[in-house]
Design an enzyme around this catalytic site. Sequence first.
Site, short mmCIF file in Angstrom:
data_model
loop_
_atom_site.label_atom_id
_atom_site.label_comp_id
_atom_site.label_asym_id
_atom_site.label_seq_id
_atom_site.Cartn_x
_atom_site.Cartn_y
_atom_site.Cartn_z
N THR A 217 0.80 -1.22 0.00
CA THR A 217 0.00 0.00 0.00
C THR A 217 0.83 1.27 0.00
OG1 THR A 217 -1.54 1.29 1.37
CG2 THR A 217 -0.13 -0.25 2.52
N GLU B 256 0.20 3.68 1.74
CA GLU B 256 0.23 4.16 3.12
C GLU B 256 1.60 3.91 3.76
OE1 GLU B 256 -2.07 5.78 5.03
OE2 GLU B 256 -3.53 5.94 3.40
N LYS C 264 1.36 -3.31 7.40
CA LYS C 264 1.65 -3.57 5.99
C LYS C 264 3.14 -3.50 5.69
CE LYS C 264 -2.15 -4.31 3.49
NZ LYS C 264 -2.27 -5.37 2.46
N TYR D 93 -2.23 0.50 10.53
CA TYR D 93 -2.40 -0.23 9.27
C TYR D 93 -1.12 -0.21 8.46
CZ TYR D 93 -3.79 -0.82 4.36
OH TYR D 93 -3.87 -1.23 3.04
#
Length: 370
Positions: free
Chosen positions: A130, A132, A158, A154
């Site tokens: 991701t 992010e 990840k 999160y």
Amino acid sequence: MGKQNIALITGVTGQDGSYLAELLLEKGYDVHGIIRRSSVDYRERIAHLEGKPHFHLHYADMGDSMSIVGVIAEVRPTEIYNLAAQSHVQVSFDSPEFTADVDAVGVLRIIEAVRKLGMIQTCKIYQASTSELYGKVEEVPQNENTPFHPFSPYAVAKLYGFWIMKEYRDAYGMFCCNGILFNHESERRGETFVTRKITLAAARIAQGLQDKLYLGNLDSLRDWGYAKDYVECMWLILQAKKPEDFVIATGVQHSVREFAQLAFHYAGIELKWEGKEENEKGICVSGPENLIGKVLIEVSPDFYRPTDVVNLWGDPTKAKAKLGWDPNKTTFEELVKIMVDHDMAKVASEGAAAKVRMNLAEYLEKGIVK
């Protein structure tokens, strides 16, 4: 006759999983998906695929190593696409332990199962990473060499998934690849994600079924693409001669405000913006007569994140050059229109069904229908 390609997709019931399953079936794959047992039906995105001869579902859970090993041993896939995750950034602040177990350790469970089952030479693995990971960004736009600075539970989870894939690639020679996906949306996006929240609200407001939309940071910048295009890149990554990591993005950036403006435009409503930050409002200046002059969008601090990522912008140069992938097959404007058109029809059909139910209840109450 060539060897049958067998794909195993975790997260098959999600937005990406459903599009990927369709793509792989079109390419002649035997497609297997992992689902969790639930008393609530959450399989609407893949309902049209169930019953097809080359589409199969298996019960397992990303938090259960034994079930993961069991499915991989039974299916013996040639490709695994790990798309399953607790993928809502805001929720990760409320459920950090669950997010870590699924998004971090879940990746390890998949690749360790492949290794222990002796499938290193026969199974390629794709991990849905991701944007992010870039979090508190250190350069704009972001590419495969940009330093990571995760800014949510999160993203931290990840990041473990990203690095454990690289470690197993280096340590064991496994075909492990990360696709660093920037924001990818569609008419199948979950309704709690901001883009779908916007398009549904625009449709409901336009049809008189909702009064107002509340959003968080309108200045947040994102690189939004169409999920249906992005799953093609996932597949291309595993067709490459050697395992590598790729940024999957459009290379074009827009704000949440721009997304909302365009969504309401396609719903037949034009907005003007007044105020700043928490006091900013979206006011109707054109559209249904009963809405003109009304505040349709407001900012609510309830939707602010404890740490917020505000500037994500991907550089897909490597994917274009090495994989021949076209990141701009669907433009930003086309994406928003696809989503709004879908949700305008969805809201209209829901409204019609509600009227039928109300009328039937009235008839039953009056004894007209027995």
